[in-house]
Design a protein around this motif. Sequence first.
Motif, mmCIF file in Angstrom:
data_model
loop_
_atom_site.group_PDB
_atom_site.id
_atom_site.type_symbol
_atom_site.label_atom_id
_atom_site.label_comp_id
_atom_site.label_asym_id
_atom_site.label_seq_id
_atom_site.Cartn_x
_atom_site.Cartn_y
_atom_site.Cartn_z
ATOM 1 N N TYR A 265 17.125 36.934 11.467
ATOM 2 C CA TYR A 265 17.111 36.403 12.829
ATOM 3 C C TYR A 265 17.886 37.322 13.778
ATOM 4 C CZ TYR A 265 18.290 33.527 16.856
ATOM 5 O OH TYR A 265 18.464 33.071 18.136
ATOM 6 N N LEU A 266 19.072 37.753 13.350
ATOM 7 C CA LEU A 266 19.898 38.613 14.202
ATOM 8 C C LEU A 266 19.244 39.969 14.440
ATOM 9 C CD1 LEU A 266 23.453 37.849 12.759
ATOM 10 C CD2 LEU A 266 22.427 36.953 14.867
ATOM 11 N N ASP A 267 18.525 40.479 13.441
ATOM 12 C CA ASP A 267 17.807 41.741 13.613
ATOM 13 C C ASP A 267 16.739 41.622 14.701
ATOM 14 O OD1 ASP A 267 19.321 43.002 11.718
ATOM 15 O OD2 ASP A 267 17.865 42.765 10.100
ATOM 16 N N MET A 268 16.089 40.459 14.752
ATOM 17 C CA MET A 268 15.066 40.243 15.786
ATOM 18 C C MET A 268 15.703 39.919 17.140
ATOM 19 S SD MET A 268 12.004 38.127 13.869
ATOM 20 C CE MET A 268 13.086 36.747 13.431
ATOM 21 N N TYR A 270 18.713 40.876 18.410
ATOM 22 C CA TYR A 270 19.416 41.976 19.069
ATOM 23 C C TYR A 270 18.549 43.230 19.027
ATOM 24 C CZ TYR A 270 23.399 38.852 18.299
ATOM 25 O OH TYR A 270 24.245 37.787 18.258
ATOM 26 N N PRO A 271 17.981 43.645 20.169
ATOM 27 C CA PRO A 271 17.033 44.775 20.175
ATOM 28 C C PRO A 271 17.686 46.086 19.759
ATOM 29 C CG PRO A 271 17.624 44.089 22.420
ATOM 30 C CD PRO A 271 18.139 43.032 21.498
ATOM 31 N N TRP A 272 19.001 46.248 19.951
ATOM 32 C CA TRP A 272 19.642 47.526 19.601
ATOM 33 C C TRP A 272 19.777 47.719 18.079
ATOM 34 C CZ3 TRP A 272 22.116 43.592 22.301
ATOM 35 C CH2 TRP A 272 23.071 42.853 21.586
ATOM 36 N N ARG A 273 19.435 46.697 17.306
ATOM 37 C CA ARG A 273 19.467 46.849 15.856
ATOM 38 C C ARG A 273 18.217 47.544 15.328
ATOM 39 N NH1 ARG A 273 22.156 41.782 12.596
ATOM 40 N NH2 ARG A 273 24.123 41.707 13.703
ATOM 41 N N ASN A 274 17.198 47.607 16.113
ATOM 42 C CA ASN A 274 15.929 48.178 15.662
ATOM 43 C C ASN A 274 15.750 49.601 16.174
ATOM 44 O OD1 ASN A 274 15.090 45.671 14.456
ATOM 45 N ND2 ASN A 274 14.766 44.911 16.543
#
Length: 274
Positions: A265-268, A270-274
Amino acid sequence: MGSHISIEFKDENRLIEFLKISYTAIELISICRSLNLDKDDIINKFLSHKENCSYVVDAIRQHGLYSDLFTILQTKQFHRDRFSEVFPEFQSIVVSNEKIDQIRLFTFKSGVSSSDYAEWLKISKEKTVLVLGKDSPEEYMQQLKNICEMLRHHGYTPILIKEQPEIRTLSNEEKMLAYASISRFIVIEKSYPAGQIDEAKICAFNRLPSIWLQQDGMGDTWMQGDYEVDFKFIHAFSYNQANQREVLATAIKWVEDFLESKSEYLDMKYPWRN
Protein backbone atom coordinates in the motif's frame (compact mmCIF):
# COMPACT_ATOMS: atom_id res chain seq x y z
CA MET A 1 45.73 -6.01 20.33
CA GLY A 2 47.05 -9.51 20.07
CA SER A 3 45.25 -12.54 21.37
CA HIS A 4 46.52 -14.74 24.18
CA ILE A 5 43.47 -16.99 24.07
CA SER A 6 43.08 -19.80 21.59
CA ILE A 7 40.02 -21.92 21.01
CA GLU A 8 40.18 -25.30 19.37
CA PHE A 9 38.41 -25.37 16.03
CA LYS A 10 35.88 -27.86 17.36
CA ASP A 11 34.72 -25.25 19.90
CA GLU A 12 33.86 -22.57 17.36
CA ASN A 13 30.33 -23.90 17.04
CA ARG A 14 29.90 -23.24 20.75
CA LEU A 15 30.93 -19.61 20.27
CA ILE A 16 28.73 -19.21 17.19
CA GLU A 17 25.70 -20.55 19.07
CA PHE A 18 26.42 -18.26 22.03
CA LEU A 19 26.60 -15.19 19.78
CA LYS A 20 23.43 -16.19 17.93
CA ILE A 21 21.35 -16.65 21.07
CA SER A 22 22.83 -13.85 23.18
CA TYR A 23 23.05 -10.89 20.82
CA THR A 24 20.83 -9.16 18.30
CA ALA A 25 22.00 -8.36 14.79
CA ILE A 26 22.59 -4.77 15.88
CA GLU A 27 24.65 -5.88 18.89
CA LEU A 28 26.68 -8.16 16.62
CA ILE A 29 27.54 -5.14 14.48
CA SER A 30 28.55 -3.26 17.65
CA ILE A 31 30.88 -6.12 18.61
CA CYS A 32 32.50 -5.99 15.17
CA ARG A 33 33.06 -2.25 15.47
CA SER A 34 34.48 -2.66 18.97
CA LEU A 35 37.03 -5.06 17.46
CA ASN A 36 37.77 -2.63 14.62
CA LEU A 37 36.38 -5.12 12.13
CA ASP A 38 34.59 -3.75 9.07
CA LYS A 39 31.06 -5.09 9.41
CA ASP A 40 30.43 -4.52 5.68
CA ASP A 41 33.10 -7.12 4.89
CA ILE A 42 31.62 -9.66 7.32
CA ILE A 43 27.88 -9.27 7.80
CA ASN A 44 25.47 -9.88 4.94
CA LYS A 45 21.86 -8.77 5.41
CA PHE A 46 20.68 -11.55 3.10
CA LEU A 47 22.09 -14.29 5.36
CA SER A 48 20.56 -15.73 8.53
CA HIS A 49 21.66 -14.47 11.93
CA LYS A 50 23.51 -17.73 12.61
CA GLU A 51 25.40 -17.51 9.30
CA ASN A 52 26.49 -13.96 10.10
CA CYS A 53 27.64 -15.10 13.55
CA SER A 54 29.72 -17.77 11.84
CA TYR A 55 31.37 -15.19 9.56
CA VAL A 56 32.10 -12.98 12.58
CA VAL A 57 33.84 -15.89 14.33
CA ASP A 58 35.83 -16.61 11.17
CA ALA A 59 37.02 -12.99 11.07
CA ILE A 60 37.92 -13.04 14.77
CA ARG A 61 39.98 -16.20 14.30
CA GLN A 62 41.73 -14.86 11.20
CA HIS A 63 42.70 -11.61 12.96
CA GLY A 64 43.71 -13.29 16.23
CA LEU A 65 41.13 -11.37 18.26
CA TYR A 66 39.80 -14.02 20.64
CA SER A 67 41.36 -12.28 23.66
CA ASP A 68 39.75 -8.97 22.74
CA LEU A 69 36.41 -10.64 22.03
CA PHE A 70 36.24 -12.36 25.42
CA THR A 71 37.22 -9.11 27.10
CA ILE A 72 34.36 -7.36 25.32
CA LEU A 73 31.88 -10.10 26.23
CA GLN A 74 32.62 -9.50 29.91
CA THR A 75 32.00 -5.76 29.86
CA LYS A 76 28.75 -4.28 31.17
CA GLN A 77 27.38 -3.61 27.71
CA PHE A 78 27.76 -7.14 26.39
CA HIS A 79 27.85 -9.33 29.51
CA ARG A 80 25.28 -12.14 29.61
CA ASP A 81 24.66 -14.27 32.69
CA ARG A 82 25.02 -17.47 30.69
CA PHE A 83 28.59 -16.59 29.67
CA SER A 84 30.09 -18.44 32.66
CA GLU A 85 27.97 -21.51 31.88
CA VAL A 86 28.93 -21.67 28.23
CA PHE A 87 32.61 -20.73 28.73
CA PRO A 88 33.58 -21.87 32.26
CA GLU A 89 37.23 -22.11 31.20
CA PHE A 90 37.42 -18.32 30.77
CA GLN A 91 35.92 -17.22 34.08
CA SER A 92 39.37 -16.39 35.39
CA ILE A 93 40.00 -13.73 32.75
CA VAL A 94 40.37 -10.31 34.42
CA VAL A 95 38.87 -7.42 32.52
CA SER A 96 40.86 -4.36 33.55
CA ASN A 97 39.59 -0.82 33.14
CA GLU A 98 42.70 -0.06 31.12
CA LYS A 99 41.87 -2.88 28.71
CA ILE A 100 38.28 -1.72 28.35
CA ASP A 101 39.46 1.82 27.69
CA GLN A 102 41.77 0.52 24.99
CA ILE A 103 38.94 -1.27 23.25
CA ARG A 104 36.70 1.81 23.59
CA LEU A 105 33.30 0.27 23.12
CA PHE A 106 30.97 2.30 20.95
CA THR A 107 27.92 1.69 18.81
CA PHE A 108 28.71 4.04 15.96
CA LYS A 109 31.99 5.39 14.71
CA SER A 110 32.48 9.16 14.75
CA GLY A 111 31.63 10.73 11.44
CA VAL A 112 29.13 8.00 10.55
CA SER A 113 27.12 8.87 7.45
CA SER A 114 23.35 9.05 7.24
CA SER A 115 23.36 6.04 4.91
CA ASP A 116 24.96 3.96 7.69
CA TYR A 117 22.10 4.86 10.02
CA ALA A 118 19.58 3.96 7.33
CA GLU A 119 21.21 0.58 6.76
CA TRP A 120 21.31 -0.08 10.52
CA LEU A 121 17.60 0.73 10.82
CA LYS A 122 16.71 -1.38 7.78
CA ILE A 123 18.49 -4.43 9.24
CA SER A 124 16.83 -3.92 12.60
CA LYS A 125 13.34 -3.62 11.08
CA GLU A 126 13.83 -6.87 9.19
CA LYS A 127 14.41 -9.26 12.11
CA THR A 128 14.21 -7.56 15.53
CA VAL A 129 11.16 -8.41 17.66
CA LEU A 130 10.46 -6.81 21.05
CA VAL A 131 8.89 -9.21 23.57
CA LEU A 132 6.90 -7.65 26.42
CA GLY A 133 4.98 -9.08 29.35
CA LYS A 134 5.11 -9.73 33.08
CA ASP A 135 8.80 -10.38 33.76
CA SER A 136 9.03 -10.91 37.52
CA PRO A 137 9.42 -13.04 39.48
CA GLU A 138 11.66 -15.35 37.44
CA GLU A 139 8.93 -17.86 36.56
CA TYR A 140 7.19 -15.20 34.47
CA MET A 141 10.47 -14.11 32.89
CA GLN A 142 11.05 -17.72 31.88
CA GLN A 143 7.76 -17.71 29.96
CA LEU A 144 8.96 -14.68 28.00
CA LYS A 145 12.30 -16.40 27.35
CA ASN A 146 10.43 -19.42 26.00
CA ILE A 147 8.62 -17.13 23.56
CA CYS A 148 12.01 -15.71 22.54
CA GLU A 149 13.30 -19.19 21.76
CA MET A 150 10.27 -19.85 19.55
CA LEU A 151 10.89 -16.56 17.73
CA ARG A 152 14.53 -17.49 17.13
CA HIS A 153 13.32 -20.75 15.60
CA HIS A 154 11.44 -18.61 13.06
CA GLY A 155 14.56 -16.59 12.26
CA TYR A 156 13.89 -13.48 14.33
CA THR A 157 16.12 -11.71 16.85
CA PRO A 158 14.05 -11.17 20.00
CA ILE A 159 14.72 -8.50 22.62
CA LEU A 160 13.61 -8.57 26.26
CA ILE A 161 13.44 -5.02 27.54
CA LYS A 162 14.52 -5.97 31.05
CA GLU A 163 17.83 -7.34 29.73
CA GLN A 164 18.73 -4.14 27.90
CA PRO A 165 21.08 -1.65 29.62
CA GLU A 166 19.63 1.56 30.97
CA ILE A 167 20.12 4.84 29.13
CA ARG A 168 20.16 7.69 31.63
CA THR A 169 18.19 10.14 29.51
CA LEU A 170 15.32 7.69 28.91
CA SER A 171 12.38 6.97 31.20
CA ASN A 172 10.97 3.44 31.36
CA GLU A 173 8.31 4.32 28.77
CA GLU A 174 10.83 6.04 26.49
CA LYS A 175 13.20 3.08 26.68
CA MET A 176 10.43 0.66 25.73
CA LEU A 177 9.24 2.86 22.87
CA ALA A 178 12.80 3.26 21.56
CA TYR A 179 13.20 -0.51 21.22
CA ALA A 180 9.64 -0.95 19.95
CA SER A 181 10.15 1.58 17.17
CA ILE A 182 13.17 -0.26 15.74
CA SER A 183 11.43 -3.66 15.87
CA ARG A 184 9.66 -5.39 13.01
CA PHE A 185 6.76 -6.14 15.33
CA ILE A 186 5.97 -6.52 19.03
CA VAL A 187 4.89 -9.65 20.91
CA ILE A 188 3.02 -8.92 24.14
CA GLU A 189 2.19 -11.73 26.56
CA LYS A 190 -1.04 -10.45 28.18
CA SER A 191 -2.08 -13.31 30.45
CA TYR A 192 -1.24 -11.47 33.70
CA PRO A 193 -1.70 -7.86 34.87
CA ALA A 194 1.62 -6.01 34.81
CA GLY A 195 3.41 -3.15 33.07
CA GLN A 196 2.61 -4.46 29.61
CA ILE A 197 -0.89 -2.95 30.01
CA ASP A 198 0.67 0.50 29.60
CA GLU A 199 3.08 -0.79 26.99
CA ALA A 200 0.24 -2.21 24.89
CA LYS A 201 -1.44 1.20 24.86
CA ILE A 202 1.81 2.91 23.86
CA CYS A 203 2.23 0.45 20.98
CA ALA A 204 -1.37 0.98 19.86
CA PHE A 205 -1.15 4.77 19.85
CA ASN A 206 2.14 4.64 17.96
CA ARG A 207 0.80 2.27 15.28
CA LEU A 208 3.25 -0.54 16.06
CA PRO A 209 2.23 -3.98 14.69
CA SER A 210 1.61 -6.19 17.71
CA ILE A 211 0.81 -9.80 18.48
CA TRP A 212 -1.07 -10.25 21.75
CA LEU A 213 -0.77 -13.68 23.37
CA GLN A 214 -3.16 -14.77 26.13
CA GLN A 215 -3.49 -18.12 27.83
CA ASP A 216 -6.97 -19.60 27.53
CA GLY A 217 -9.31 -18.13 30.12
CA MET A 218 -6.80 -15.51 31.27
CA GLY A 219 -5.99 -11.88 30.54
CA ASP A 220 -4.53 -8.73 32.03
CA THR A 221 -7.38 -6.22 31.58
CA TRP A 222 -10.81 -5.97 29.93
CA MET A 223 -10.10 -2.29 29.22
CA GLN A 224 -8.03 -3.28 26.18
CA GLY A 225 -10.11 -6.26 25.12
CA ASP A 226 -11.52 -4.43 22.09
CA TYR A 227 -8.33 -2.88 20.74
CA GLU A 228 -8.07 -5.21 17.76
CA VAL A 229 -11.47 -3.99 16.55
CA ASP A 230 -10.20 -0.43 16.01
CA PHE A 231 -6.50 -1.10 15.42
CA LYS A 232 -6.01 -3.46 12.49
CA PHE A 233 -2.28 -3.79 13.26
CA ILE A 234 -3.14 -5.57 16.55
CA HIS A 235 -4.38 -9.16 16.80
CA ALA A 236 -4.95 -11.22 19.94
CA PHE A 237 -4.32 -14.97 19.97
CA SER A 238 -5.34 -17.45 22.69
CA TYR A 239 -3.10 -20.41 23.47
CA ASN A 240 -2.47 -23.19 25.96
CA GLN A 241 0.69 -25.03 26.92
CA ALA A 242 0.04 -27.74 24.33
CA ASN A 243 -0.42 -25.48 21.29
CA GLN A 244 1.67 -22.38 22.06
CA ARG A 245 4.17 -23.02 19.27
CA GLU A 246 1.44 -23.55 16.69
CA VAL A 247 -0.45 -20.45 17.83
CA LEU A 248 2.68 -18.31 17.67
CA ALA A 249 3.41 -19.60 14.16
CA THR A 250 -0.12 -18.59 13.12
CA ALA A 251 0.36 -15.18 14.75
CA ILE A 252 3.65 -14.64 12.92
CA LYS A 253 2.01 -15.45 9.60
CA TRP A 254 -0.73 -12.94 10.38
CA VAL A 255 1.68 -10.11 11.22
CA GLU A 256 3.93 -10.83 8.22
CA ASP A 257 0.90 -10.80 5.91
CA PHE A 258 -0.15 -7.49 7.45
CA LEU A 259 3.32 -6.00 6.97
CA GLU A 260 3.44 -7.17 3.35
CA SER A 261 0.04 -5.62 2.64
CA LYS A 262 1.09 -2.39 4.35
CA SER A 263 4.34 -2.27 2.34
CA GLU A 264 2.47 -2.74 -0.94
CA TYR A 265 0.00 0.00 0.00
CA LEU A 266 2.76 2.45 0.95
CA ASP A 267 4.62 1.72 -2.29
CA MET A 268 1.51 2.72 -4.24
CA LYS A 269 0.67 5.65 -1.96
CA TYR A 270 4.05 7.38 -2.10
CA PRO A 271 5.04 8.11 -5.74
CA TRP A 272 8.71 8.75 -4.85
CA ARG A 273 9.09 5.07 -3.94
CA ASN A 274 8.66 4.01 -7.55
